[in-house]
Every structure is written in structure tokens, then in C-alpha cells.
Design a protein around this motif. Structure first.
Motif, PDB file in Angstrom:
ATOM      1  N   LEU A   1       0.836  -1.202   0.000  1.00  0.00           N
ATOM      2  CA  LEU A   1       0.000   0.000   0.000  1.00  0.00           C
ATOM      3  C   LEU A   1       0.868   1.249   0.000  1.00  0.00           C
ATOM      4  O   LEU A   1       1.693   1.447   0.887  1.00  0.00           O
ATOM      5  N   HIS A   2       0.677   2.077  -1.008  1.00  0.00           N
ATOM      6  CA  HIS A   2       1.423   3.323  -1.165  1.00  0.00           C
ATOM      7  C   HIS A   2       0.410   4.468  -1.242  1.00  0.00           C
ATOM      8  O   HIS A   2      -0.390   4.536  -2.179  1.00  0.00           O
ATOM      9  N   LEU A   3       0.416   5.346  -0.248  1.00  0.00           N
ATOM     10  CA  LEU A   3      -0.462   6.509  -0.258  1.00  0.00           C
ATOM     11  C   LEU A   3       0.335   7.758  -0.604  1.00  0.00           C
ATOM     12  O   LEU A   3       1.375   8.029   0.006  1.00  0.00           O
ATOM     13  N   ALA A   4      -0.156   8.503  -1.589  1.00  0.00           N
ATOM     14  CA  ALA A   4       0.419   9.804  -1.939  1.00  0.00           C
ATOM     15  C   ALA A   4      -0.557  10.845  -1.420  1.00  0.00           C
ATOM     16  O   ALA A   4      -1.684  10.972  -1.918  1.00  0.00           O
ATOM     17  N   VAL A   5      -0.140  11.602  -0.394  1.00  0.00           N
ATOM     18  CA  VAL A   5      -1.058  12.466   0.345  1.00  0.00           C
ATOM     19  C   VAL A   5      -0.544  13.902   0.375  1.00  0.00           C
ATOM     20  O   VAL A   5       0.637  14.144   0.640  1.00  0.00           O
ATOM     21  N   ALA A   6      -1.442  14.853   0.130  1.00  0.00           N
ATOM     22  CA  ALA A   6      -1.070  16.263   0.197  1.00  0.00           C
ATOM     23  C   ALA A   6      -0.857  16.670   1.654  1.00  0.00           C
ATOM     24  O   ALA A   6      -1.728  16.421   2.496  1.00  0.00           O
ATOM     25  N   PRO A   7       0.290  17.268   2.006  1.00  0.00           N
ATOM     26  CA  PRO A   7       0.529  17.710   3.389  1.00  0.00           C
ATOM     27  C   PRO A   7      -0.533  18.707   3.841  1.00  0.00           C
ATOM     28  O   PRO A   7      -0.963  19.562   3.056  1.00  0.00           O
TER      29      PRO A   7
ATOM     30  N   SER B   1      -1.480  -4.906  -4.952  1.00  0.00           N
ATOM     31  CA  SER B   1      -0.885  -3.677  -4.440  1.00  0.00           C
ATOM     32  C   SER B   1      -1.702  -2.473  -4.891  1.00  0.00           C
ATOM     33  O   SER B   1      -2.344  -2.485  -5.944  1.00  0.00           O
ATOM     34  N   VAL B   2      -1.679  -1.417  -4.051  1.00  0.00           N
ATOM     35  CA  VAL B   2      -2.494  -0.234  -4.306  1.00  0.00           C
ATOM     36  C   VAL B   2      -1.653   1.031  -4.157  1.00  0.00           C
ATOM     37  O   VAL B   2      -0.912   1.186  -3.189  1.00  0.00           O
ATOM     38  N   THR B   3      -1.776   1.929  -5.128  1.00  0.00           N
ATOM     39  CA  THR B   3      -1.233   3.285  -5.026  1.00  0.00           C
ATOM     40  C   THR B   3      -2.426   4.229  -5.090  1.00  0.00           C
ATOM     41  O   THR B   3      -3.195   4.195  -6.058  1.00  0.00           O
ATOM     42  N   MET B   4      -2.609   5.064  -4.048  1.00  0.00           N
ATOM     43  CA  MET B   4      -3.785   5.933  -4.007  1.00  0.00           C
ATOM     44  C   MET B   4      -3.404   7.386  -3.734  1.00  0.00           C
ATOM     45  O   MET B   4      -2.545   7.670  -2.901  1.00  0.00           O
ATOM     46  N   LEU B   5      -4.078   8.289  -4.432  1.00  0.00           N
ATOM     47  CA  LEU B   5      -3.864   9.721  -4.280  1.00  0.00           C
ATOM     48  C   LEU B   5      -4.923  10.319  -3.361  1.00  0.00           C
ATOM     49  O   LEU B   5      -6.124  10.092  -3.555  1.00  0.00           O
ATOM     50  N   ILE B   6      -4.474  11.076  -2.355  1.00  0.00           N
ATOM     51  CA  ILE B   6      -5.370  11.783  -1.430  1.00  0.00           C
ATOM     52  C   ILE B   6      -5.021  13.269  -1.499  1.00  0.00           C
ATOM     53  O   ILE B   6      -3.874  13.646  -1.242  1.00  0.00           O
ATOM     54  N   GLY B   7      -5.995  14.111  -1.810  1.00  0.00           N
ATOM     55  CA  GLY B   7      -5.719  15.517  -2.072  1.00  0.00           C
ATOM     56  C   GLY B   7      -5.747  16.431  -0.859  1.00  0.00           C
ATOM     57  O   GLY B   7      -5.994  15.990   0.260  1.00  0.00           O
TER      58      GLY B   7
END
Length: 237
Positions: free
Chosen positions: A77-83, A182-188
Motif C-alpha cells: 500500500l502506497h499513499l500519496a497524500v497532500a501535506p 498492491s495499491v497506489t492511491m492519491l489523497i488531495g
């Protein structure tokens, strides 16, 4: 079990010493002494049972008694998250995601990001502390901050998802997940992704998903996504 960390040890290690700061904590604060047992991980899945052979607050030395290997998760699991604007909210996400079982985190800078600079060293310390606190043996990887555009154009592992708030056709996260994938997800950010960013993600094979019927804060959405993926996979195995 109290867990310690040393990234430089592996299955060939027979004995090693802690640095001065950790040695002082072990001997002066925790009052450990010769022959006491310490459990140590290298953050790569190995758990070492060790015995103190030199209880010095300058250089605590231990001998390895046994080594156990923790199985890697079948998915990643890879999360790409805006600070977030407030650092403490993003730090809370880092801590809880580590406890839940995330493998990789990338802070992404978006069009509507309120924070564009992060404290990489502090964030890494929070993740390390959470790993030790939860007795995990895999240390999540924290990447350096990157622009949204750069991130979506790079090749990421597995299912690629974007969670946004626009009223468009989106699938529920639980309906799109598959066991051990596997999952890569974008969180804004708080203001959500811009229309241009959503379009760019879709062009790069990201699928839009919804995390529920309510509008979530960035850090809440990230935790919901993290728990949903981990729980789904644990329930499927």
C-alpha cells in the motif's frame, strides 16, 4: 515487548552496539543492565532477540541470541497524500498509518496545497517511533515531497486510484479492491484536487474512487483509505 531499532544489522550479525543516544536511553532511562534481554528490529522484517554484554551508557553492546523473519504482506500500500496546513494533523496520519500497516508514503504538492514544504527528518522520526510502539518489524518508506504532476507520471505499483470529491462517476473503494493486489492511491488537500489534476490522473490510468458519503479531511481520508485496504486484505486471506 519493547522494541528497539538498528537499520545496519542483518542475518549475519552476531553482536552490535547502539549509538550514544540510544545507549544512554537504554541504560540510564530504562535502567537495563548486563544480561538483560532486548528485542531489536532492522525495519526490514527481522526481529532479533539480544542479550546485553556491556551495559555502558556510551556504548551499549548486545549479543544476538536468535533471529525471526516476519513474512512480508502479500500486497503493498502506497499513499500519496497532500501535506496538511497544520503539521500535527499530517503527523497524526503518519503515526496511525504506520500502526495500521502502510508500506510507503509520498507527500504530494498539489495546485491547492496549503503547505508545500515538509520536515522530512521529523516525519521519519514519527514513523520510526510508531513502528517501534506497535511492535512492527517493517519500517514504512517515506519519500521526499514531489509535485502531483511528477508523481502521476511515474510508474507506480499495482492498482492506481484517486479519491476526490467531484460529482463524477466513481466506484466505491471496497468494490474495486482485489485480494493481495498492491495499491497506489492519491489523497488531495483540503480544497481537493483541481479539475486539471483529476484529468491528468485519469490520463495516467488512475481510477476515481469514493471513500464514503461524507466529505473527509485530508488526514481522515488517508486513514480511511489505509484501514480499508489493510482490513480488506486481512479479511480476504
Amino acid at each position: 515487548m519493547q522494541l528497539f531499532y538498528n537499520p545496519d544489522i542483518d542475518e549475519s550479525t552476531e553482536s552490535f552496539s547502539f549509538d550514544k543516544e540510544e545507549s544512554r536511553h537504554i541504560i540510564k532511562v530504562l535502567r537495563k543492565k548486563d544480561s538483560d534481554i532486548l528485542h531489536v528490529t532492522n525495519g526490514s522484517g527481522l526481529l532479533f532477540e539480544t542479550e546485553i554484554t556491556l551495559a555502558s551508557d556510551n556504548k551499549c553492546i548486545v549479543q544476538v541470541l536468535s533471529i525471526k523473519k516476519t513474512a512480508e504482506p502479500k500486497f503493498r500500500l502506497h499513499l500519496a497524500v497532500a501535506p496538511t496546513k497544520m503539521n500535527d494533523r499530517f503527523e497524526w496520519f503518519l503515526e496511525k498509518a504506520t500502526e495500521i500497516g502502510i508500506q510507503e508514503i509520498t507527500p504530494i504538492i498539489c495546485d491547492r496545497s496549503e503547505r508545500k514544504v515538509i520536515n522530512q527528518e521529523r516525519f521519519e522520526k514519527i514513523i520510526l517511533s510508531a513502528m517501534k510502539q506497535s511492535n512492527e518489524t517493517y519500517l514504512p518508506k517515506l519519500n521526499e515531497a514531489i509535485s502531483f504532476k511528477e508523481f502521476v507520471k511515474q510508474k507506480n505499483e499495482g492498482l492506481q486510484l484517486i479519491a476526490h470529491c467531484e460529482e463524477t462517476d466513481k466506484k466505491s473503494l471496497k468494490d474495486i479492491l482485489k485480494p493481495n493486489e498492491s495499491v497506489t492511491m492519491l489523497i488531495g488537500p483540503e480544497g481537493d484536487f483541481s479539475e486539471k489534476e483529476i484529468a491528468l490522473a485519469l490520463e495516467n490510468n488512475y481510477q476515481p474512487v469514493t471513500l464514503g458519503n461524507t466529505r473527509l479531511r485530508t488526514e481522515t481520508a488517508a486513514i480511511v483509505a489505509c484501514h480499508s485496504v489493510v482490513f480488506f486484505n486481512e479479511s480476504s486471506n
